[in-house]
Write a protein that holds these residues in place. Structure first.
Motif, short mmCIF file in Angstrom:
data_model
loop_
_atom_site.label_atom_id
_atom_site.label_comp_id
_atom_site.label_asym_id
_atom_site.label_seq_id
_atom_site.Cartn_x
_atom_site.Cartn_y
_atom_site.Cartn_z
N GLU A 43 38.61 -1.30 29.47
CA GLU A 43 38.19 -1.20 28.08
C GLU A 43 39.28 -0.63 27.19
OE1 GLU A 43 34.90 1.57 26.44
OE2 GLU A 43 33.98 -0.34 26.99
N GLU A 60 40.65 2.96 31.24
CA GLU A 60 39.21 3.22 31.27
C GLU A 60 38.47 1.91 31.51
OE1 GLU A 60 38.58 6.51 31.11
OE2 GLU A 60 40.73 6.70 30.75
N VAL A 62 34.54 0.11 32.30
CA VAL A 62 33.08 0.24 32.39
C VAL A 62 32.68 -0.26 33.78
CG1 VAL A 62 30.85 -0.50 31.48
CG2 VAL A 62 32.76 -0.11 29.92
N ASP A 69 23.99 1.96 25.37
CA ASP A 69 25.40 1.90 25.74
C ASP A 69 25.98 3.28 26.10
OD1 ASP A 69 28.53 1.29 24.26
OD2 ASP A 69 27.79 0.32 26.07
N THR A 70 25.47 4.33 25.48
CA THR A 70 25.98 5.68 25.75
C THR A 70 25.67 6.14 27.17
OG1 THR A 70 23.97 6.63 24.80
CG2 THR A 70 25.90 6.45 23.35
N SER A 72 26.14 4.11 29.78
CA SER A 72 27.00 3.34 30.69
C SER A 72 27.93 4.26 31.46
CB SER A 72 27.83 2.32 29.89
OG SER A 72 26.99 1.34 29.33
N LEU A 74 31.51 4.89 33.06
CA LEU A 74 32.91 4.50 32.97
C LEU A 74 33.71 5.22 34.05
CD1 LEU A 74 31.74 4.34 29.89
CD2 LEU A 74 34.13 3.94 29.38
N THR A 97 29.71 9.31 32.15
CA THR A 97 28.93 8.49 31.23
C THR A 97 29.66 8.43 29.90
OG1 THR A 97 27.61 10.39 30.53
CG2 THR A 97 26.71 9.02 32.30
N ARG A 98 29.43 7.36 29.17
CA ARG A 98 30.15 7.15 27.91
C ARG A 98 29.95 8.31 26.92
NH1 ARG A 98 32.37 2.68 25.68
NH2 ARG A 98 31.34 1.24 27.09
#
Length: 105
Positions: A43, A60, A62, A69-70, A72, A74, A97-98
């Motif tokens: 990403e 980075e 995913v 989305d927060t 997800s 990574l 996590t994001r």
């Protein structure tokens, strides 16, 4: 007959046969090669630096997409490349996590 010294432009250093790749070219190479190995496109690039042996990049990726989305997952990968931008190795250095802040900031 001219002498070799007369044929050279004055004040110019001799050109290398293969110039070193630019930082942008190395970044693209790191992204493409890690994607081929992981099957997921990185990403972002969070770091890139020249080393004595070549280059080191932090990418980075995913790993698990979630909703929202927060949530997800990574991962940060450290990628080692030679001076030409060819991948020598990689390792996952962190999963998060994001929405998680880096504790170092």
């Amino acid at each position: 007959m001219s002498r070799p010294e007369e044929d050279k432009p004055a004040g110019r250093a001799p050109r290398r046969s293969s110039p070193r790749p630019s930082m942008a070219a190395v970044m693209r190479a790191a992204l493409e090669q890690l994607e081929m190995l992981l099957g997921r496109a990185p990403e972002s690039v969070s770091g890139l630096k020249r080393t004595d042996e070549g280059w080191e990049a932090d990418l980075e990726v995913v790993e698990v997409e979630r909703v929202p989305d927060t949530a997800s997952i990574l991962a940060s990968y450290r990628v080692t490349l030679d001076s030409e931008g060819e991948l020598l190795g990689y390792e996952r250095t962190r999963r998060y996590t994001r929405d998680q802040l880096d504790p170092r900031t």
